[in-house]
Design an enzyme around this catalytic site. Structure first.
Site, short mmCIF file in Angstrom:
data_model
loop_
_atom_site.label_atom_id
_atom_site.label_comp_id
_atom_site.label_asym_id
_atom_site.label_seq_id
_atom_site.Cartn_x
_atom_site.Cartn_y
_atom_site.Cartn_z
N LYS A 125 0.85 -1.19 0.00
CA LYS A 125 0.00 0.00 0.00
C LYS A 125 0.89 1.23 0.00
CE LYS A 125 -4.36 1.20 0.09
NZ LYS A 125 -5.54 0.53 -0.47
N GLY A 164 -5.34 2.58 -7.55
CA GLY A 164 -5.92 3.76 -6.90
C GLY A 164 -6.46 3.44 -5.52
N ASP A 165 -6.82 4.48 -4.81
CA ASP A 165 -7.53 4.39 -3.53
C ASP A 165 -8.13 5.78 -3.32
OD1 ASP A 165 -7.75 2.53 -0.96
OD2 ASP A 165 -7.29 4.51 -0.17
N THR A 208 -15.10 -2.50 -7.21
CA THR A 208 -15.16 -2.61 -5.74
C THR A 208 -16.61 -2.48 -5.26
OG1 THR A 208 -12.96 -1.63 -5.66
CG2 THR A 208 -14.16 -1.75 -3.60
N SER A 376 -8.29 -5.80 -10.51
CA SER A 376 -6.94 -5.32 -10.86
C SER A 376 -6.07 -6.50 -11.29
CB SER A 376 -6.29 -4.66 -9.65
OG SER A 376 -6.67 -3.31 -9.56
#
Ligand code: NDP
Length: 444
Positions: A125, A164-165, A208, A376
């Site tokens: 992360k 991404g986040d 998601t 992903s």
């Protein structure tokens, strides 16, 4: 002292001032107690100590110049946590709250989440304390280019593949990829969530949120129930929240509320998602605008009030620790039956205890939001095979993965004597594969 308690105590002493990391480690390791009891060889191999220590932590300076010529310096992070079952994989978060504790909690969760997908991806992360809000496109580009000018040397399609986040969507991935390609002179799948014109996968944007709803749908189905006619509260109004709302609506539910970090909107007639998409995806505006545009909708300052709205299903999709003990108690009192975590760690440990005690079906983040990273990994597979699958193909694979994760965690909970406890079930099901790989690799 028992093994798990000892490891947790040492972890807190060695990593002070990292409350989110302590919280995630506590939740995970407590769920793993039955596994380490069954496998005394893990303690001899210091498996939990190694599992909770990142393989590598990269901290770097990100200097950039704004449109007025002012120089800014942000912190950049990449935590390469565990590569036992595959290359590091996990998103980048750009938000002013980002610090090492948050990136480590997210990275630790990511190891088990990625394992749960059944795909060969390790956990990592990263991110920055950069705040994209209010920045121009040019400033975002400058920042992303500076960030990648350092990050490029640590990542690669077979080593570490970020995505991404929060605060990192299609625009940011585009700028990051452009800079990587420029420096390395290679067009490879080093980032996921890429645009469709340069190697992205259909359905990654939706994955998601859709995945969260697919898993919740399976939990409902196993109880002879469905989304049809249910009242749903979704928090957030970003990528995960928007596509969870879309799929829940497609399945016949009424989503009545959403929020951003300023406040929430309540629409008793059901959220009009086209209005939300226009405000959030096109204009990059505030959710407050919704109430100005939709007759009968209300806007309330502050976020917490959203959990006082009665609902059958709550889908927290914004950020960590959104639902505390008090909010969980109100949700239970108002009759919530299912909670599916779209965000990472949106419920505090005390909040989880309230739901579990009340018999609420609680689907923890590392399982319920694994659809993003799973897709992903499907993007990675398409990149390396130079393939391009249809939306329907990717969506079907995603649904299949989410249904499998649900049953794997359900079965693991049953096998280890904690039926219905999906927190423990997800931790156990995710951990076993990682533990087997780590044991096979020796002390590394
Ligand atoms: P976005 O940046 O697209 O959206 C985030 C949303 O949450 C925004 O509405 C934002 O409001 C709100 N938010 C952020 N911080 C806070 C806060 N402190 N209080 C209240 N609201 C807040 O991010 P995503 O939708 O991608 O991510 C949401 C969550 O889902 C995160 O926990 C992320 O880790 C998790 N997740 C995302 C995945 C993905 O594929 N995108 C995959 C797996 C998990 P505002 O605009 O005001 O900041």
């Amino acid at each position: 002292m028992q093994y798990v308690e000892r490891v947790l105590e040492e972890l807190k002493a060695k990593n002070p001032n990292e409350p989110e990391f302590h919280q995630a480690a506590t939740e995970i390791l407590n769920g793993l107690k039955p596994v380490v009891e069954k496998h005394p060889e893990y303690e001899k191999a210091a498996l939990l100590e190694r599992f909770t220590e990142p393989e590598r932590v990269i901290l770097f300076r990100v200097p950039w110049v704004d449109d007025n010529g002012k120089v800014h310096v942000n912190k950049g992070y990449r935590v390469q946590f565990n590569s036992a079952i595959g290359p590091y994989k996990g998103g980048l978060r750009f938000h002013p709250s980002v610090n090492l504790s948050i990136i480590k909690f997210l990275g630790l969760e990511q190891i088990l989440k990625n394992s749960l997908t059944g795909l060969p991806i390790g956990g990592g992360k990263g991110g920055s304390d950069f705040d994209p809000k209010g920045k121009t496109d040019n400033e975002i580009m400058k920042f992303c280019q500076s960030f990648m000018t350092e990050l490029y040397r640590h990542i690669g399609q077979d080593t570490d593949v970020p995505a991404g986040d929060i605060g990192v969507g299609g625009r940011e991935i585009g700028y990051l990829f452009g800079q990587y390609k420029r420096i390395r002179d290679e067009h490879v799948g080093v980032l996921t969530g890429r645009g469709l014109s340069y190697g992205g996968s259909l359905a990654r944007t939706e994955a998601t949120g859709y995945g969260l709803v697919y898993m919740t749908e399976e939990a409902l189905k196993c109880r002879n129930d469905s989304f049809r006619g249910k009242t749903v509260v979704v928090s957030g109004s970003g990528n995960v929240a928007i596509y969870a709302t879309e799929k829940a609506q497609q399945l016949g539910a009424k989503v009545v509320a959403l929020y951003d970090s300023n406040g929430y909107v309540y629409d008793k007639d059901g959220i009009k998602l086209d209005v939300v998409k226009q405000i959030k995806e096109v204009e990059r505006g505030r959710i407050k605008e919704y109430a100005a545009r939709v007759k009968g909708a209300e806007y309330h300052e502050g976020c917490k009030g959203i959990w006082t709205i009665p609902c059958d299903i709550a889908l927290p999709c914004a950020t960590q620790n959104e639902i505390d003990k008090e909010s969980a108690e109100i949700l239970v009192k108002n009759g919530v039956k299912y909670v599916g975590e779209g965000a990472n760690m949106p419920t505090t440990l005390e909040g989880i205890a309230v739901f579990q005690k009340a018999g609420v079906v609680f689907l923890p983040a590392k399982a319920a939001n694994a659809g993003g990273v799973a897709t992903s990994a499907l993007e990675m597979a398409q990149s390396s095979g130079r393939l391009f699958w249809s939306f329907e193909e990717v969506d079907a694979k995603l649904k299949n993965i989410m249904v499998n994760i649900y049953h794997n965690m359900d079965n693991a909970a049953k096998e280890y004597g904690c039926e219905g406890d999906y927190v423990a079930g997800a931790n156990i099901a995710g951990f076993i594969k990682v533990a087997n790989a780590m044991m096979a690799h020796g002390i590394v």
